[in-house]
Design an enzyme around this catalytic site. Structure first.
Site, mmCIF file in Angstrom:
data_model
loop_
_atom_site.group_PDB
_atom_site.id
_atom_site.type_symbol
_atom_site.label_atom_id
_atom_site.label_comp_id
_atom_site.label_asym_id
_atom_site.label_seq_id
_atom_site.Cartn_x
_atom_site.Cartn_y
_atom_site.Cartn_z
ATOM 1 N N GLU A 145 -13.287 84.420 2.069
ATOM 2 C CA GLU A 145 -12.366 83.756 1.136
ATOM 3 C C GLU A 145 -11.199 83.096 1.881
ATOM 4 O O GLU A 145 -10.873 81.937 1.628
ATOM 5 C CB GLU A 145 -11.797 84.765 0.119
ATOM 6 N N ASN A 190 -10.545 79.070 2.351
ATOM 7 C CA ASN A 190 -9.300 78.464 1.868
ATOM 8 C C ASN A 190 -8.640 77.598 2.933
ATOM 9 O O ASN A 190 -8.159 76.510 2.639
ATOM 10 C CB ASN A 190 -8.318 79.558 1.414
ATOM 11 N N ARG A 249 -14.259 74.907 -7.628
ATOM 12 C CA ARG A 249 -13.627 76.134 -7.149
ATOM 13 C C ARG A 249 -13.320 76.982 -8.371
ATOM 14 O O ARG A 249 -12.997 76.457 -9.438
ATOM 15 C CB ARG A 249 -12.332 75.828 -6.384
HETATM 16 N N1 ADP Z 1 -4.891 78.192 3.361
HETATM 17 C C1 ADP Z 1 -4.430 77.523 2.297
HETATM 18 N N2 ADP Z 1 -3.750 76.345 2.454
HETATM 19 C C2 ADP Z 1 -3.279 75.664 1.391
HETATM 20 N N3 ADP Z 1 -3.444 76.040 0.104
HETATM 21 C C3 ADP Z 1 -4.122 77.190 -0.127
HETATM 22 C C4 ADP Z 1 -4.648 77.976 0.940
HETATM 23 N N4 ADP Z 1 -5.259 79.058 0.411
HETATM 24 C C5 ADP Z 1 -5.117 78.945 -0.932
HETATM 25 N N5 ADP Z 1 -4.440 77.833 -1.265
HETATM 26 C C6 ADP Z 1 -4.063 77.407 -2.647
HETATM 27 O O1 ADP Z 1 -4.189 78.519 -3.513
HETATM 28 C C7 ADP Z 1 -5.097 78.226 -4.591
HETATM 29 C C8 ADP Z 1 -5.856 79.475 -5.005
HETATM 30 O O2 ADP Z 1 -6.742 79.914 -3.980
HETATM 31 P P1 ADP Z 1 -8.016 80.773 -4.379
HETATM 32 O O3 ADP Z 1 -7.571 81.925 -5.202
HETATM 33 O O4 ADP Z 1 -8.772 81.083 -3.145
HETATM 34 O O5 ADP Z 1 -8.858 79.804 -5.328
HETATM 35 P P2 ADP Z 1 -9.765 78.524 -4.969
HETATM 36 O O6 ADP Z 1 -10.035 78.522 -3.495
HETATM 37 O O7 ADP Z 1 -11.009 78.720 -5.766
HETATM 38 O O8 ADP Z 1 -8.977 77.321 -5.402
HETATM 39 C C9 ADP Z 1 -5.956 77.092 -4.059
HETATM 40 O O9 ADP Z 1 -6.514 76.312 -5.102
HETATM 41 C C10 ADP Z 1 -4.963 76.311 -3.199
HETATM 42 O O10 ADP Z 1 -4.168 75.465 -3.989
HETATM 43 MG MG MG Z 2 -10.504 80.128 -2.376
#
Ligand code: ADP
Ligand code: MG
Lengths: 155, 107
Positions: free
Chosen positions: A47, A51, A105
């Site tokens: 995960e 991300n 997502r």
């Molecule tokens: N490493 C990262 N860099 C920038 N934004 C991030 C990062 N990890 C997460 N995010 C932000 O947090 C939100 C939620 O992440 P997550 O719970 O993994 O859901 P998803 O990946 O399905 O969108 C993402 O949609 C993004 O906007």
């Molecule tokens: Mg994610």
């Protein structure tokens, strides 16, 4: 002091998602986790790395770093990118919250990390990047208990 | 992955053999969508008996295919899921809209 430590650096390519979780699992294996605990760690790593690839670097090339530590019975993982950062960390943690719904997502990434690991810290600065620190304590097994009991002369 | 269409019952059967992550999902999505538009099945069945790993990328992929099947008046089902995969699907609430059948479960 840490009992063990490792570092991993790789390009933000989606083919490295499997590489990262398998490598971290191999490192964590020295704590003798159950199959389920190992699956939890693999999923959480997958995960965080995904991300960094799709949100942090938005599919452009960048470097993802993982620091792994073992402190007594706990694995600590620090997964970081120097990508675009998270605007609102509190919101990002919420189940179903995603900024990329168009890419199918689900917004469940952080929720999964939080439920599979004992602790999840998110350290993010807009424009500079994101660091996710996760910890999981690996429980003692029956074999260890046997050892403790036999040392104590109970057997 | 293996895709088979059973003409008699209008079933599209998708056996996934790889670990389901963001990397794998792009190919799975492309192939399944291809099958759905080509055959217009009554039901798409995902067979997860060989799935050893799935992260949240799988949730998005499944919901996307569910929507597509709904659009053509069909349905979607997932069979033979492991307990680890089930945990992730239940966390997302998917189990409320898509029937999940674990092999060991007697319903
Ligand atoms: N490493 C990262 N860099 C920038 N934004 C991030 C990062 N990890 C997460 N995010 C932000 O947090 C939100 C939620 O992440 P997550 O719970 O993994 O859901 P998803 O990946 O399905 O969108 C993402 O949609 C993004 O906007
Ligand atoms: Mg994610």
């Amino acid at each position: 002091m840490y009992d063990n430590e490792m570092r991993l650096e790789f390009l933000s390519k989606s083919s490295n998602e499997a590489f990262a979780r398998i490598t971290v699992a191999a490192f964590a294996a020295q704590l003798d986790p159950t199959i389920e605990e190992l699956a939890d760690i693999k999923t959480a790593v997958s995960e965080a790395v995904t991300n960094s690839i799709i949100h942090g670097y938005e599919n452009m090339e960048g470097i993802i770093k993982i620091k792994g530590r073992i402190i007594k019975n706990t694995v600590e993982l620090e997964i970081s990118d120097t990508g675009k950062g998270i605007e609102n960390v509190e919101l990002a943690r919420k189940p179903l919250y995603t900024t990329k719904a168009n890419l199918e997502r689900s917004g469940m990434g952080f929720t999964i990390m939080e439920s599979f690991m004992d602790e999840v810290e998110i350290d993010s600065v807009l424009g500079l990047g994101t660091k996710v620190i996760m910890r999981k304590k690996i429980k003692k097994h029956i074999e260890d208990l046997d050892e403790i009991l036999s040392v104590g002369g109970v057997c | 992955m293996n895709i088979n269409y059973e003409k008699k019952d209008k079933l599209l059967i998708v056996e996934i053999t790889e670990e389901i992550d963001h990397h794998a999902v792009e190919k799975i999505r492309r192939k399944v969508d291809d099958g759905i538009t080509r055959y217009m099945p009554r039901k798409t069945i995902f067979d997860f008996s060989r799935v050893t790993f799935m992260d949240s990328a799988g949730i998005g992929m499944i919901i996307g295919r569910y929507k597509m099947m709904k659009l053509i008046g069909g349905s979607l089902e997932i069979v033979n899921i492991s307990s680890t995969v089930k945990r992730i699907l239940e966390m997302s609430g998917i189990n409320k809209i898509i029937p999940l059948e674990g092999k060991k479960e007697v319903v």
